[in-house]
Scaffold this motif. Sequence first.
Motif, PDB file in Angstrom:
ATOM      1  N   SER A 179      50.533 -36.193   7.189  1.00 35.01           N
ATOM      2  CA  SER A 179      49.479 -36.040   7.688  1.00 35.01           C
ATOM      3  C   SER A 179      48.805 -34.719   7.556  1.00 35.01           C
ATOM      4  CB  SER A 179      49.935 -36.237   9.346  1.00 35.01           C
ATOM      5  OG  SER A 179      50.636 -34.761   9.705  1.00 35.01           O
ATOM      6  N   PRO A 180      47.843 -34.503   7.812  1.00 39.71           N
ATOM      7  CA  PRO A 180      46.695 -33.218   7.643  1.00 39.71           C
ATOM      8  C   PRO A 180      47.680 -32.165   8.293  1.00 39.71           C
ATOM      9  CG  PRO A 180      45.497 -34.843   8.168  1.00 39.71           C
ATOM     10  CD  PRO A 180      46.644 -35.608   8.355  1.00 39.71           C
ATOM     11  N   GLU A 181      47.958 -32.266   9.415  1.00 33.77           N
ATOM     12  CA  GLU A 181      48.784 -31.114  10.225  1.00 33.77           C
ATOM     13  C   GLU A 181      50.034 -30.933   9.548  1.00 33.77           C
ATOM     14  OE1 GLU A 181      46.195 -33.725  12.495  1.00 33.77           O
ATOM     15  OE2 GLU A 181      48.094 -34.457  11.674  1.00 33.77           O
ATOM     16  N   GLU A 182      50.736 -31.868   8.716  1.00 38.29           N
ATOM     17  CA  GLU A 182      52.237 -31.447   8.012  1.00 38.29           C
ATOM     18  C   GLU A 182      51.486 -30.544   7.010  1.00 38.29           C
ATOM     19  OE1 GLU A 182      54.546 -34.870   7.591  1.00 38.29           O
ATOM     20  OE2 GLU A 182      54.611 -35.021   9.746  1.00 38.29           O
ATOM     21  N   ILE A 183      50.654 -30.986   6.175  1.00 38.93           N
ATOM     22  CA  ILE A 183      50.116 -30.243   5.115  1.00 38.93           C
ATOM     23  C   ILE A 183      49.578 -28.802   5.493  1.00 38.93           C
ATOM     24  CG2 ILE A 183      48.370 -30.022   3.526  1.00 38.93           C
ATOM     25  CD1 ILE A 183      48.159 -33.155   3.301  1.00 38.93           C
ATOM     26  N   PHE A 184      48.829 -28.606   6.627  1.00 40.24           N
ATOM     27  CA  PHE A 184      48.466 -27.308   7.015  1.00 40.24           C
ATOM     28  C   PHE A 184      49.561 -26.658   7.363  1.00 40.24           C
ATOM     29  CE2 PHE A 184      44.103 -29.268   7.660  1.00 40.24           C
ATOM     30  CZ  PHE A 184      43.510 -28.594   6.628  1.00 40.24           C
ATOM     31  N   ALA A 185      50.748 -27.106   8.048  1.00 38.23           N
ATOM     32  CA  ALA A 185      51.958 -26.479   8.505  1.00 38.23           C
ATOM     33  C   ALA A 185      52.453 -25.797   7.252  1.00 38.23           C
ATOM     34  CB  ALA A 185      52.750 -27.314   9.416  1.00 38.23           C
ATOM     35  N   LEU A 186      52.387 -26.210   6.163  1.00 36.33           N
ATOM     36  CA  LEU A 186      53.168 -25.638   4.903  1.00 36.33           C
ATOM     37  C   LEU A 186      52.410 -24.222   4.596  1.00 36.33           C
ATOM     38  CD1 LEU A 186      52.994 -28.631   2.387  1.00 36.33           C
ATOM     39  CD2 LEU A 186      54.967 -27.755   3.721  1.00 36.33           C
ATOM     40  N   ARG A 187      51.314 -23.922   5.066  1.00 33.07           N
ATOM     41  CA  ARG A 187      50.836 -22.582   4.993  1.00 33.07           C
ATOM     42  C   ARG A 187      51.635 -21.487   5.719  1.00 33.07           C
ATOM     43  NH1 ARG A 187      44.774 -22.936   7.077  1.00 33.07           N
ATOM     44  NH2 ARG A 187      44.995 -20.919   6.872  1.00 33.07           N
ATOM     45  N   SER A 188      52.584 -21.868   6.522  1.00 33.85           N
ATOM     46  CA  SER A 188      53.335 -20.873   7.260  1.00 33.85           C
ATOM     47  C   SER A 188      54.710 -20.572   6.325  1.00 33.85           C
ATOM     48  CB  SER A 188      53.676 -21.134   8.484  1.00 33.85           C
ATOM     49  OG  SER A 188      54.626 -22.424   8.777  1.00 33.85           O
ATOM     50  N   ARG A 189      54.878 -21.357   5.354  1.00 34.52           N
ATOM     51  CA  ARG A 189      56.063 -21.168   4.691  1.00 34.52           C
ATOM     52  C   ARG A 189      55.751 -20.345   3.469  1.00 34.52           C
ATOM     53  NH1 ARG A 189      59.943 -25.958   5.612  1.00 34.52           N
ATOM     54  NH2 ARG A 189      59.138 -26.775   7.499  1.00 34.52           N
ATOM     55  N   PRO A 190      56.861 -19.764   2.735  1.00 37.40           N
ATOM     56  CA  PRO A 190      56.735 -18.822   1.514  1.00 37.40           C
ATOM     57  C   PRO A 190      56.127 -19.771   0.539  1.00 37.40           C
ATOM     58  CG  PRO A 190      58.846 -18.591   2.454  1.00 37.40           C
ATOM     59  CD  PRO A 190      58.400 -19.672   3.255  1.00 37.40           C
ATOM     60  N   VAL A 191      55.229 -19.675  -0.382  1.00 37.11           N
ATOM     61  CA  VAL A 191      54.988 -20.231  -1.505  1.00 37.11           C
ATOM     62  C   VAL A 191      55.795 -20.041  -2.806  1.00 37.11           C
ATOM     63  CG1 VAL A 191      52.783 -20.332  -3.072  1.00 37.11           C
ATOM     64  CG2 VAL A 191      52.340 -19.719  -0.668  1.00 37.11           C
ATOM     65  N   ASP A 192      56.262 -21.205  -3.117  1.00 41.49           N
ATOM     66  CA  ASP A 192      56.856 -21.431  -4.367  1.00 41.49           C
ATOM     67  C   ASP A 192      56.522 -22.778  -5.100  1.00 41.49           C
ATOM     68  OD1 ASP A 192      58.250 -23.519  -3.042  1.00 41.49           O
ATOM     69  OD2 ASP A 192      59.974 -22.337  -2.764  1.00 41.49           O
ATOM     70  N   MET A 205      64.599 -31.948  -2.899  1.00 39.35           N
ATOM     71  CA  MET A 205      63.716 -31.091  -2.312  1.00 39.35           C
ATOM     72  C   MET A 205      64.152 -30.403  -0.739  1.00 39.35           C
ATOM     73  SD  MET A 205      59.951 -32.369  -3.197  1.00 39.35           S
ATOM     74  CE  MET A 205      59.934 -33.863  -3.813  1.00 39.35           C
ATOM     75  N   HIS A 206      63.864 -29.277  -0.860  1.00 37.84           N
ATOM     76  CA  HIS A 206      63.934 -28.744   0.696  1.00 37.84           C
ATOM     77  C   HIS A 206      62.829 -28.999   1.617  1.00 37.84           C
ATOM     78  CE1 HIS A 206      66.383 -26.167  -2.401  1.00 37.84           C
ATOM     79  NE2 HIS A 206      67.031 -26.034  -1.338  1.00 37.84           N
ATOM     80  N   TYR A 207      61.685 -29.498   1.130  1.00 33.15           N
ATOM     81  CA  TYR A 207      60.501 -29.835   1.942  1.00 33.15           C
ATOM     82  C   TYR A 207      60.269 -31.270   1.750  1.00 33.15           C
ATOM     83  CZ  TYR A 207      59.504 -24.652   1.184  1.00 33.15           C
ATOM     84  OH  TYR A 207      59.576 -23.405   0.880  1.00 33.15           O
TER      85      TYR A 207
END
Length: 77
Positions: free
Chosen positions: A8-21, A1-3
């Motif tokens: 943590s909630p912060e790390e989950i919310f940080a995913l929003r800035s990444r392209p969705v795949d 996996m690349h991710y």
Amino acid sequence: MHYPIPVSPEEIFALRSRPVDEEMIAVAIAGVVKLARSQGQSLDDLTAEVLEDDPMLDNVQRRWLSNLVEQAWQTLP
């Protein structure tokens, strides 16, 4: 996996800035499951949250997501 799986909630919310795949969505679901477990939530608690009425997803989408969350819960250590 690349991710890495978020812990943590912060790390989950940080995913929003990444392209969705597909991989990013799987990692986000895994992170939510791990976070829910660490906070003492049960699968029923988490499923209830996913199934709550939300303008972003319709009933069919919420049920589909609920099934994915349940599969992740049962699969993840």
